[in-house]
Design a protein around this motif. Sequence first.
Motif, PDB file in Angstrom:
ATOM      1  N   THR A  78      58.310  59.344  26.076  1.00  0.00           N
ATOM      2  CA  THR A  78      59.747  59.255  25.877  1.00  0.00           C
ATOM      3  C   THR A  78      60.325  58.480  27.045  1.00  0.00           C
ATOM      4  OG1 THR A  78      59.812  61.359  24.692  1.00  0.00           O
ATOM      5  CG2 THR A  78      61.882  60.540  25.589  1.00  0.00           C
ATOM      6  N   SER A  80      63.394  55.868  28.956  1.00  0.00           N
ATOM      7  CA  SER A  80      64.776  56.042  29.391  1.00  0.00           C
ATOM      8  C   SER A  80      65.770  55.484  28.380  1.00  0.00           C
ATOM      9  CB  SER A  80      64.981  55.381  30.758  1.00  0.00           C
ATOM     10  OG  SER A  80      64.557  54.020  30.736  1.00  0.00           O
ATOM     11  N   THR A 120      69.308  56.440  22.229  1.00  0.00           N
ATOM     12  CA  THR A 120      69.706  57.450  23.213  1.00  0.00           C
ATOM     13  C   THR A 120      69.285  56.986  24.595  1.00  0.00           C
ATOM     14  OG1 THR A 120      69.416  59.237  21.609  1.00  0.00           O
ATOM     15  CG2 THR A 120      69.502  59.858  23.934  1.00  0.00           C
ATOM     16  N   ASN A 122      68.552  58.086  28.338  1.00  0.00           N
ATOM     17  CA  ASN A 122      68.157  59.252  29.140  1.00  0.00           C
ATOM     18  C   ASN A 122      68.139  60.562  28.350  1.00  0.00           C
ATOM     19  OD1 ASN A 122      67.649  57.805  31.426  1.00  0.00           O
ATOM     20  ND2 ASN A 122      69.610  58.223  32.410  1.00  0.00           N
ATOM     21  N   PRO A 123      67.335  60.597  27.268  1.00  0.00           N
ATOM     22  CA  PRO A 123      67.169  61.878  26.573  1.00  0.00           C
ATOM     23  C   PRO A 123      66.546  62.901  27.521  1.00  0.00           C
ATOM     24  CG  PRO A 123      65.500  60.301  25.874  1.00  0.00           C
ATOM     25  CD  PRO A 123      66.472  59.536  26.717  1.00  0.00           C
ATOM     26  N   THR A 124      66.719  64.162  27.206  1.00  0.00           N
ATOM     27  CA  THR A 124      66.254  65.221  28.109  1.00  0.00           C
ATOM     28  C   THR A 124      64.739  65.235  28.264  1.00  0.00           C
ATOM     29  OG1 THR A 124      66.263  66.758  26.231  1.00  0.00           O
ATOM     30  CG2 THR A 124      68.232  66.697  27.618  1.00  0.00           C
ATOM     31  N   ARG A 126      62.799  62.577  28.577  1.00  0.00           N
ATOM     32  CA  ARG A 126      62.323  61.315  29.175  1.00  0.00           C
ATOM     33  C   ARG A 126      61.343  61.614  30.307  1.00  0.00           C
ATOM     34  NH1 ARG A 126      67.449  62.683  31.785  1.00  0.00           N
ATOM     35  NH2 ARG A 126      66.932  62.917  33.972  1.00  0.00           N
ATOM     36  N   PRO A 129      64.378  58.701  34.437  1.00  0.00           N
ATOM     37  CA  PRO A 129      65.684  58.288  33.917  1.00  0.00           C
ATOM     38  C   PRO A 129      65.998  56.814  34.184  1.00  0.00           C
ATOM     39  CG  PRO A 129      65.969  59.362  36.021  1.00  0.00           C
ATOM     40  CD  PRO A 129      64.488  59.417  35.717  1.00  0.00           C
ATOM     41  N   PRO A 139      74.298  58.984  32.675  1.00  0.00           N
ATOM     42  CA  PRO A 139      74.411  60.193  31.844  1.00  0.00           C
ATOM     43  C   PRO A 139      73.798  59.988  30.457  1.00  0.00           C
ATOM     44  CG  PRO A 139      76.496  59.695  32.922  1.00  0.00           C
ATOM     45  CD  PRO A 139      75.617  58.519  33.154  1.00  0.00           C
ATOM     46  N   LEU A 140      73.296  61.072  29.870  1.00  0.00           N
ATOM     47  CA  LEU A 140      72.765  61.030  28.513  1.00  0.00           C
ATOM     48  C   LEU A 140      73.853  60.526  27.561  1.00  0.00           C
ATOM     49  CD1 LEU A 140      70.613  63.748  26.810  1.00  0.00           C
ATOM     50  CD2 LEU A 140      72.520  62.691  25.592  1.00  0.00           C
ATOM     51  N   THR A 141      73.553  59.478  26.817  1.00  0.00           N
ATOM     52  CA  THR A 141      74.503  58.865  25.898  1.00  0.00           C
ATOM     53  C   THR A 141      73.759  58.431  24.646  1.00  0.00           C
ATOM     54  OG1 THR A 141      75.633  57.946  27.843  1.00  0.00           O
ATOM     55  CG2 THR A 141      76.349  57.162  25.681  1.00  0.00           C
ATOM     56  N   SER A 142      74.366  58.639  23.481  1.00  0.00           N
ATOM     57  CA  SER A 142      73.725  58.273  22.222  1.00  0.00           C
ATOM     58  C   SER A 142      74.684  57.485  21.353  1.00  0.00           C
ATOM     59  CB  SER A 142      73.258  59.530  21.468  1.00  0.00           C
ATOM     60  OG  SER A 142      72.299  60.240  22.210  1.00  0.00           O
TER      61      SER A 142
END
Length: 465
Positions: A78, A80, A120, A122-124, A126, A129, A139-142
């Motif tokens: 997974t 970044s 997405t 930086n999924p959790t 990953r 990052p 920050p996590l962004t989708s």
Amino acid sequence: MEPIFSPLPQINRIAALIAGLFLALATAWQAGAQVSLVSAQPPNGATDVPVSASMVFTFSAPIDETSLLVTAQGGFLTGSLVFSANAAATSFSPSWNETFTVLTLSYAGDLPSGAIVSWTINPTTRIFPLMTEDADPVPLTSGSFTTAGGGCDPDGIPDDLGNVSLFKVLTYLQTSTTAPVPKTDELPAFYASVSSPVVNGVTGATLTRPGNVNTVMTPLFGTFFTSAEFNTQAELDAGYPNGSYSFSLSRDSGGPAVFQMQMPAASSYPPIPQVSNFTAAQAVDPALNFTLNFNALTGATGSDYIGLTISDTTTTILSAPDLCVPLPLAKTATSFTIPAGTLEAGKTYTVRLTFARTFYSSTTAPPDFASFGALQRQTVLTIATTGGVVVPQPQVTGAGFQGGFFAFNVGNLVAATTYQMQYSTTLLPGSWQNVQAVTTATPQPIFDLDSNENTGQRFYRVIKP
């Protein structure tokens, strides 16, 4: 000005390191600021997006480009920046603006038509990052968008079906006009895999081969597989001989699905693919169509097929057959035309030409699966394009303070060419200041006479005015 590359990665890294270790005021210019994704193109929720569209991400601060790892959902890693599985991660080619605040992702070929493409940052899950050059994570962004068109599938197989595959593969290498030889780093191999349909997924799979040898297939991200390599074709055919191969698939609901494929004798292998105009393929004009000629898949019937891929070191440039482009490649073909503009000037590409003798093909047995069994021979070769200019990358050594000033040595420059060394404290457009011009290819030291140990952080680049 025409940047050779900017900022120069080697100089940028060294400058940042020196700033961190030796400069008394080495606080980042954006310290304390929260990095964010300023915009994404196509925007979140966009519809009817052209399948040829590039994706552009704009950030509020310079990004460390080495922290970018593009992957697809369901892969081994997974990254970044993760895309939905319908967009091949290896087909994305990233490029940055000179301040490393704008990322452009070009896609080799076309995105899937009539499809929702999601992403997405930086999924959790990953492995590391995406972060700024000051090590602040984004920050996590989708987001997602829908491409134009619809109803087209590159292989004509419905996407909601699972897959069952059984292959024996022999790989060869062609390096001249003479016959291909076995490729020593891709040994004769057996592969079997099972992937789940959209409805009623597979929870376990067992393969039974001749001699009543059972193999519990290994699960990995919803796919079950087993494989084996051998030093020779004879060893492969002895280990996985002709006869009955039985799959037993456990499902989310209902009893197990059991079905068989009959592996044919070794005499059924297709011929070894060989390109007949190998010499001409080493000087392809990328501005013109180029026809790659090869021998026939003799006796091709039923679901036998020919496949061809062209790739560079990181990306699949072309894959045929593809019903959506369209790029037809019939099983009776003895040539394939690479469209003008597909390849870049002055580059070398890897071609993989596959002949497959299919002994099993069904989308109904078992139900919900597209099932294939084949004996394959594939040949790997390179083709090269004419044109293009290879620009040497300047080499930087010896960065540090000399006589109180920051200095570094720069070499590997082109003779009779003017270069300008510049610095910036912010990486923002218009912030670059000249340090020294160089007009010789002889390695020489560059001194930033405006610097000292108390100056603060600086970034350096080399440009060709």
